[in-house]
Motif scaffolding. Structure first.
Motif, PDB file in Angstrom:
ATOM      1  N   TYR A   1      -4.522  30.431 -25.133  1.00  9.59           N
ATOM      2  CA  TYR A   1      -5.421  29.332 -24.762  1.00  9.59           C
ATOM      3  C   TYR A   1      -5.383  29.011 -23.274  1.00  9.59           C
ATOM      4  O   TYR A   1      -4.543  29.497 -22.535  1.00  9.59           O
ATOM      5  CB  TYR A   1      -5.243  28.104 -25.633  1.00  9.59           C
ATOM      6  CG  TYR A   1      -3.911  27.386 -25.707  1.00  9.59           C
ATOM      7  CD1 TYR A   1      -2.876  27.582 -24.812  1.00  9.59           C
ATOM      8  CD2 TYR A   1      -3.720  26.448 -26.733  1.00  9.59           C
ATOM      9  CE1 TYR A   1      -1.691  26.884 -24.908  1.00  9.59           C
ATOM     10  CE2 TYR A   1      -2.535  25.742 -26.842  1.00  9.59           C
ATOM     11  CZ  TYR A   1      -1.520  25.967 -25.925  1.00  9.59           C
ATOM     12  OH  TYR A   1      -0.354  25.255 -26.036  1.00  9.59           O
ATOM     13  N   GLU A   2      -6.380  28.214 -22.849  1.00 10.49           N
ATOM     14  CA  GLU A   2      -6.642  27.910 -21.436  1.00 10.49           C
ATOM     15  C   GLU A   2      -6.928  29.179 -20.632  1.00 10.49           C
ATOM     16  O   GLU A   2      -6.554  29.287 -19.470  1.00 10.49           O
ATOM     17  CB  GLU A   2      -5.476  27.127 -20.811  1.00 10.49           C
ATOM     18  CG  GLU A   2      -5.112  25.855 -21.524  1.00 10.49           C
ATOM     19  CD  GLU A   2      -6.290  24.937 -21.798  1.00 10.49           C
ATOM     20  OE1 GLU A   2      -7.309  25.036 -21.095  1.00 10.49           O
ATOM     21  OE2 GLU A   2      -6.214  24.131 -22.733  1.00 10.49           O
ATOM     22  N   GLY A   3      -7.600  30.111 -21.260  1.00 10.65           N
ATOM     23  CA  GLY A   3      -7.930  31.381 -20.625  1.00 10.65           C
ATOM     24  C   GLY A   3      -6.909  32.426 -20.978  1.00 10.65           C
ATOM     25  O   GLY A   3      -5.776  32.396 -20.494  1.00 10.65           O
ATOM     26  N   ALA A   4      -7.268  33.345 -21.880  1.00 12.32           N
ATOM     27  CA  ALA A   4      -6.345  34.393 -22.309  1.00 12.32           C
ATOM     28  C   ALA A   4      -5.801  35.132 -21.086  1.00 12.32           C
ATOM     29  O   ALA A   4      -6.433  35.184 -20.033  1.00 12.32           O
ATOM     30  CB  ALA A   4      -7.052  35.366 -23.254  1.00 12.32           C
ATOM     31  N   ASN A   5      -4.620  35.718 -21.228  1.00  8.40           N
ATOM     32  CA  ASN A   5      -3.938  36.257 -20.057  1.00  8.40           C
ATOM     33  C   ASN A   5      -4.676  37.416 -19.381  1.00  8.40           C
ATOM     34  O   ASN A   5      -4.516  37.630 -18.181  1.00  8.40           O
ATOM     35  CB  ASN A   5      -2.510  36.659 -20.431  1.00  8.40           C
ATOM     36  CG  ASN A   5      -1.625  35.441 -20.610  1.00  8.40           C
ATOM     37  OD1 ASN A   5      -2.052  34.306 -20.379  1.00  8.40           O
ATOM     38  ND2 ASN A   5      -0.391  35.656 -21.022  1.00  8.40           N
ATOM     39  N   GLY A   6      -5.472  38.147 -20.146  1.00 12.23           N
ATOM     40  CA  GLY A   6      -6.313  39.163 -19.509  1.00 12.23           C
ATOM     41  C   GLY A   6      -7.314  38.531 -18.550  1.00 12.23           C
ATOM     42  O   GLY A   6      -7.605  39.078 -17.473  1.00 12.23           O
ATOM     43  N   ILE A   7      -7.836  37.360 -18.921  1.00 13.11           N
ATOM     44  CA  ILE A   7      -8.754  36.628 -18.055  1.00 13.11           C
ATOM     45  C   ILE A   7      -8.025  36.128 -16.802  1.00 13.11           C
ATOM     46  O   ILE A   7      -8.571  36.140 -15.699  1.00 13.11           O
ATOM     47  CB  ILE A   7      -9.381  35.447 -18.820  1.00 13.11           C
ATOM     48  CG1 ILE A   7     -10.228  35.955 -19.998  1.00 13.11           C
ATOM     49  CG2 ILE A   7     -10.219  34.571 -17.888  1.00 13.11           C
ATOM     50  CD1 ILE A   7     -11.413  36.788 -19.592  1.00 13.11           C
TER      51      ILE A   7
END
Length: 576
Positions: free
Chosen positions: A427-433
């Protein structure tokens, strides 16, 4: 039942001997901060931690449209409010204590370690407070901020929709303007943490929606304040707004936090910030949330580590070389090199991550008046969030592994740490993002000035501490920083082939994470080298372990990055 002891001594070391807090804030001397941290530790250890396992087992339930939190949560939330903990860094004019964000971060670590699901009810409220503080009108600030600071009202962040996660430009939630200046919000939002509960009088939803005339993509998005109960002119609560919870998600972890599906059926809302400029306001909340999730990454692993250490000292299994307990049936697990390796992996990450997170929090404080600090924390945010949550989850699983088969049994409590830690990577932007944000946006910010300033900061530290006493820290840091610079240059040289950079983004994020922790360990070693006693000796030994065993990973990540996009993209999509 699991154990948790707040690491107050280590926090004090980072605050005062690494970050020199009292030089910036003379009133915050060691005695003062110790008093704050000791009281927070008492609440964490005696009130929150005992509810962690029971809250996980009981979870939340939806009854007649109202979410009920687990047994003991309302009383614990009242204790949290009574102590003034949610408002520790909020502005005094809105009922806060006006302390630095860094102190909020230190206290927040304890609350997350003790009970991550519980802390999310007040943690997201802090983000809503910050968004309204920066982007709200004077009237909105007067209406909402005192109640959010006290947690009489709590806050949420409503972005994700059933068909749209990270791609917010394709959201469908609509906002129809009304003659009185309000908007009617219609749509469905999912994965809303603390979307409804029985802990507060009102819930203030910050909702992204599209108002007419905004254009395509995120350019058409606006941000709205949509309270659960409408607020009268005198500040009292009025009618129930047409926002309802239709479902509580059944999740892998954080069972005691209500993750809701929220339906807005023409709910009355008010614009926060400029029309069609909602992403600016939402990023205020998201960036703070990403720092909070970075903290969760290591804070959940901290009690997992503590329990693994206790078990490794008590559990008798096998024989060491030479035997440590020759008169007994077996030796404790902790004598075995592989168990020691696992515990050192965890310890060296946790202490490095604490220093990195506290440094990031200090930059947020500094950024209020210093644009360079703002640029630096913007660069570091995706590294903090992505690297630390990846590594925190890995540490939690390592702690579970120390227990062997008992770690897989629910009654030991180790499973919960692993399950709770897993969400932080998503959450809060997946780590790939986060990796794509780092390489695709943050490296090129302001012509690359922030990343160059980061390199110069490390270079200066190494030059100023280039002596035999610090050689075991400075030389590995130099090598790792050189690997990171080489990777950044590779991206610059291959800008015409974007997939080359995008394929290496995740490796770059981890490489930069290792360099940041290496930098923190070098700074901690400098501070500890002038001290005597067991604490300083353990700090130096742990730092040397990280520099010897983990920092060399930058060479591996560089080799992967230089392999380019071909190995990643060679297989056609239809071949999967």
């Amino acid at each position: 039942m699991t154990i948790y002891r707040a690491p107050v001594e280590d926090m004090q070391f980072v605050l005062h001997h690494v970050l020199n807090l009292s030089e910036t804030y003379p009133d915050l001397d060691e005695a003062f901060t110790e008093a704050i941290l000791t009281e927070a530790a008492k609440l964490s250890e005696e009130v929150l931690a005992p509810l962690n396992a029971s809250g996980d087992a009981e979870g939340c339930r939806l009854e007649n449209g109202v979410v009920r939190t687990p047994k003991g949560f309302p009383e614990a939330f009242a204790a949290m409010k009574e102590g003034g903990w949610p408002a520790i860094d909020c502005a005094e004019e809105y009922g806060g204590q006006g302390l630095p964000y860094l102190m909020h971060t230190a206290v927040g670590e304890m609350f997350v370690s003790a009970n991550m699901a519980f802390n999310m009810y007040q943690g997201l409220t802090h983000g809503a407070y910050s968004a309204i503080l920066l982007h709200g009108t004077d009237a909105q600030k007067r209406t909402y901020l005192p109640k959010l600071a006290s947690c009489d009202w709590t806050g949420t962040m409503n972005l994700t929709e059933p068909h749209a996660g990270t791609d917010l430009g394709i959201m469908r939630t609509k906002a129809e303007p009304q003659e009185d200046g309000s908007f009617l919000i219609t749509g469905t939002k999912i994965f809303i943490s603390a979307g409804d509960h029985d802990l507060a009088e009102n819930i203030v939803h910050l909702v992204l929606a599209k108002a007419p005339g905004g254009g395509d993509g995120t350019r058409g998005v606006s941000l709205f304040i949509v309270p659960k109960f409408l607020v009268n002119e005198d500040g009292s609560l009025g009618d129930r707004n047409t926002v309802t919870t239709s479902k509580i998600e059944e999740k892998m972890g954080i069972h005691a936090n209500s993750t809701c599906v929220m339906n807005f059926d023409g709910a009355k809302g008010w614009l926060l910030g400029g029309l069609h400029k909602g992403m600016k306001g939402m990023f205020t909340m998201m960036n703070e949330a990403r720092l909070g999730v970075a903290l969760q990454g290591y804070a959940v692993a901290e009690p997992a580590y503590q329990n693994a250490v206790a078990y490794a000292k008590e559990r008798l299994q096998g024989r060491g070389i030479p035997p440590a307990n020759p008169e007994g049936p077996a030796d404790p697990l902790i004598v075995h090199p592989d168990i020691r390796r696992s515990l050192m992996d965890q310890k060296s990450f946790l202490e490095g991550a604490r220093a990195f997170t506290f440094w990031g929090a200090s930059l947020i404080d500094k950024a209020k008046t210093d644009p360079e600090a703002e640029a630096l924390i913007s660069l570091l945010t995706p590294v903090l969030k992505g690297f630390q949550t990846d590594m925190g989850y890995q540490c939690a699983t390592q702690a579970q592994q120390v227990f062997g088969g008992h770690g897989y049994i629910e009654e030991t409590g180790m499973s919960q740490f692993v399950r709770d830690a897993r969400i932080a990577m998503i959450y809060e932007g997946a780590n790939g993002i986060q990796a794509l944000d780092l390489v695709g946006r943050k490296l090129a910010l302001d012509g690359g000035k922030p990343i160059m300033a980061f390199f110069e900061m490390i270079k200066t530290f190494c030059r100023e501490n280039d002596g035999p006493e610090m050689a075991g820290f400075v030389q590995p840091l130099k090598a790792a920083s050189k690997d990171l610079q080489t990777a950044a240059m590779y991206f610059m040289e291959n800008m015409k082939t974007p997939n080359a950079a995008l394929s290496g983004a995740y490796d770059f994020m981890h490489m930069m994470g290792h360099v940041c922790l290496g930098f923190m360990w070098a700074r901690m070693a400098k501070a500890a080298s002038g001290q005597q006693g067991d604490f300083a000796a353990a700090k130096l030994a742990t730092g040397r372990y990280y520099m010897a065993r983990h920092l060399p990973a930058t060479a591996m990540h560089l080799a992967r990055i230089k392999s380019g996009a071909d190995p990643v993209m060679a297989l056609p999509a239809e071949a999967f």
